[in-house]
Design a protein around this motif. Structure first.
Motif, short mmCIF file in Angstrom:
data_model
loop_
_atom_site.label_atom_id
_atom_site.label_comp_id
_atom_site.label_asym_id
_atom_site.label_seq_id
_atom_site.Cartn_x
_atom_site.Cartn_y
_atom_site.Cartn_z
N LYS A 81 0.84 -1.21 0.00
CA LYS A 81 0.00 0.00 0.00
C LYS A 81 0.87 1.25 0.00
CE LYS A 81 -3.97 2.10 2.33
NZ LYS A 81 -4.95 1.98 3.45
N LYS A 82 2.00 1.20 0.71
CA LYS A 82 2.92 2.34 0.72
C LYS A 82 3.51 2.60 -0.66
CE LYS A 82 4.22 1.74 5.58
NZ LYS A 82 5.31 1.39 6.52
N GLN A 83 3.52 1.57 -1.50
CA GLN A 83 4.01 1.71 -2.87
C GLN A 83 2.89 2.06 -3.84
OE1 GLN A 83 6.18 -1.88 -3.89
NE2 GLN A 83 7.21 -1.93 -1.91
N GLY A 84 1.71 2.30 -3.30
CA GLY A 84 0.58 2.68 -4.13
C GLY A 84 -0.19 1.52 -4.72
N ILE A 85 0.04 0.31 -4.19
CA ILE A 85 -0.64 -0.88 -4.70
C ILE A 85 -1.70 -1.34 -3.71
CG2 ILE A 85 -0.34 -3.29 -5.43
CD1 ILE A 85 2.59 -2.58 -6.08
N THR A 86 -2.92 -1.45 -4.18
CA THR A 86 -4.01 -1.97 -3.37
C THR A 86 -4.20 -3.44 -3.70
OG1 THR A 86 -5.12 0.19 -3.36
CG2 THR A 86 -6.45 -1.75 -2.80
N VAL A 87 -3.97 -4.29 -2.72
CA VAL A 87 -4.03 -5.74 -2.95
C VAL A 87 -5.48 -6.19 -3.02
CG1 VAL A 87 -3.47 -8.01 -2.01
CG2 VAL A 87 -1.80 -6.14 -1.87
N GLU A 88 -5.79 -6.97 -4.07
CA GLU A 88 -7.12 -7.53 -4.22
C GLU A 88 -7.14 -9.02 -3.91
OE1 GLU A 88 -8.36 -6.68 -8.19
OE2 GLU A 88 -8.97 -4.63 -7.71
N LYS A 89 -6.02 -9.69 -4.21
CA LYS A 89 -6.00 -11.14 -4.03
C LYS A 89 -4.57 -11.59 -3.79
CE LYS A 89 -7.67 -15.43 -6.14
NZ LYS A 89 -8.35 -16.04 -7.31
N ARG A 90 -4.42 -12.59 -2.96
CA ARG A 90 -3.12 -13.20 -2.68
C ARG A 90 -3.32 -14.71 -2.59
NH1 ARG A 90 1.28 -11.25 0.09
NH2 ARG A 90 0.06 -9.36 0.54
N GLU A 91 -2.41 -15.44 -3.18
CA GLU A 91 -2.54 -16.90 -3.10
C GLU A 91 -1.18 -17.58 -3.16
OE1 GLU A 91 -4.12 -18.79 -6.83
OE2 GLU A 91 -4.59 -16.69 -7.32
N ALA A 92 -1.11 -18.72 -2.51
CA ALA A 92 0.10 -19.54 -2.56
C ALA A 92 0.02 -20.46 -3.77
CB ALA A 92 0.24 -20.35 -1.28
N LEU A 93 1.14 -20.63 -4.46
CA LEU A 93 1.20 -21.48 -5.63
C LEU A 93 2.37 -22.45 -5.50
CD1 LEU A 93 0.66 -18.83 -8.46
CD2 LEU A 93 -1.04 -20.39 -7.53
N LYS A 116 -1.99 -4.81 -11.41
CA LYS A 116 -0.61 -5.14 -11.03
C LYS A 116 -0.55 -6.61 -10.60
CE LYS A 116 3.56 -3.42 -10.14
NZ LYS A 116 4.31 -2.47 -10.98
N TRP A 117 0.42 -7.32 -11.17
CA TRP A 117 0.66 -8.71 -10.82
C TRP A 117 2.07 -8.83 -10.27
CZ3 TRP A 117 -2.86 -12.80 -12.45
CH2 TRP A 117 -3.96 -12.33 -13.17
N ILE A 118 2.21 -9.52 -9.15
CA ILE A 118 3.52 -9.72 -8.52
C ILE A 118 3.63 -11.19 -8.14
CG2 ILE A 118 5.08 -9.11 -6.63
CD1 ILE A 118 3.45 -6.49 -6.36
N MET A 119 4.68 -11.82 -8.61
CA MET A 119 4.87 -13.23 -8.28
C MET A 119 6.32 -13.51 -7.98
SD MET A 119 3.66 -16.55 -10.46
CE MET A 119 3.90 -18.22 -9.86
N ALA A 120 6.55 -14.31 -6.96
CA ALA A 120 7.90 -14.77 -6.64
C ALA A 120 7.88 -16.28 -6.53
CB ALA A 120 8.41 -14.14 -5.36
N GLY A 121 8.89 -16.92 -7.09
CA GLY A 121 8.99 -18.37 -7.03
C GLY A 121 10.37 -18.79 -6.57
N SER A 122 10.42 -19.83 -5.76
CA SER A 122 11.71 -20.31 -5.27
C SER A 122 12.24 -21.42 -6.17
CB SER A 122 11.56 -20.82 -3.83
OG SER A 122 10.67 -21.92 -3.79
#
Length: 313
Positions: A81-93, A116-122
């Motif tokens: 939110k501090k970066q101006g992004i309002t989160v609508e959905k979060r999920e583990a993949l 905005k889409w943000i994804m991180a994968g290990s």
């Protein structure tokens, strides 16, 4: 096979095939790739894909393996939110390379509302970070289903082929002289080494760095001082003694060579260093070879092989 069965077989062969792993596209030099949604193309400005006409961008970033927990922790609603992004959905993949998470939200940049889409994968040896921005004006061309399909196709390849790495450089290297490519800085520099890929850099293995840099002295009389200044910026050297500093022609162009001895600052090992500068076109090619003194003669011959095989693109 009767005529009906043959007709059915031909019809099946004519149908488009479902997406396979082969559909994954890796930006040149990147170990991370994905099956991009229709409409985007490889970007020439960053690792990823874009549709410049519609301000659509998919950016791929490779982070260290140990970065994943920190990325996961920092991608919380309050921080975003501090970066101006309002989160609508979060999920583990779960990806073939390991666990992942996906955040979907909204953001406004320069009065442009976007998805905005943000994804991180290990992965065992890296963290894949992929972000996308889809302006509202482009959402019909890039619906959520298409973007999600691209994100869930993220794949990590074991290595970037050597030829692909070398293709990122502004010069051609015709002879590696038995060295392994230790790293490439796209558009700028190459490191060659005798060290194993999984070994810790000890400074004891013969290695060579080749880089392009802008600017060079216009007058030949100024090149010796210029070469000494450049040499003084080589890291991890101490107790350096310059043995010779002289002009020479390299690849038919004006150049300069410095030969020196010293110690590796990390290990204290006795080493020998050669620096070559090749001038031309308002820039210069900077080549540095380093090897232990007791292994210098064969290493120097290989450094020269690499030097003499380099041509501008």
């Amino acid at each position: 096979m009767n005529r009906l069965r043959l007709s059915l077989l031909l019809c099946l062969l004519a149908l488009p095939l479902p997406a396979q792993a082969a559909d994954v596209v890796y930006p040149p030099g990147s170990r991370i790739g994905l099956a991009p949604p229709p409409g985007v193309e490889l970007s020439r400005r960053f690792f990823g894909f874009e549709d410049a006409a519609q301000s659509v961008a998919i950016v791929i970033v490779e982070l260290p393996r140990q970065a994943y927990p920190d990325v996961e922790k920092s991608a919380n609603n309050e921080t975003l939110k501090k970066q101006g992004i309002t989160v609508e959905k979060r999920e583990a993949l779960s990806l073939p390379s390991g666990k992942a998470f996906l955040v979907i939200g909204r953001q406004e940049i320069d009065n442009i509302r976007l998805r905005k889409w943000i994804m991180a994968g290990s992965a065992p040896d890296l963290t894949a970070m992929v972000t996308a921005q889809i302006p509202d004006a482009a959402k019909r061309a890039y619906p959520d289903a298409a973007v999600r399909a691209a994100f869930t196709s993220i794949a990590v390849r074991a290595i970037v082929p050597v030829e692909e790495q070398l293709g990122l450089l502004p010069f051609r290297v015709g002879e590696l002289a038995g060295f392994r490519v230790g790293g490439v800085l796209a558009g700028r520099a190459l490191m060659l080494t005798d060290g194993a890929a999984d070994a810790t850099d000890s400074g004891l293995d013969a290695h060579m760095v080749v880089a392009v840099a802008p600017g060079a002295p216009a007058q030949a009389a100024d090149r010796d001082a210029f070469a000494r200044d450049v040499f003084g910026n080589i890291p991890n050297l101490r107790e350096v003694r310059i043995g010779s500093s002289e002009p020479l022609r390299i690849g038919g162009l004006q150049g300069h060579q410095i030969m020196a001895a010293g110690k590796d600052a990390r290990t204290g090992a006795d080493i020998t260093i050669v620096q070559w500068l090749r001038f031309g076109g308002g820039a210069y090619l900077h080549m540095v070879g380093v090897a232990r003194q007791d292994a210098w003669t064969p290493a120097y011959a290989r450094f020269r092989q690499v030097r003499d095989s380099i041509e501008p693109r």
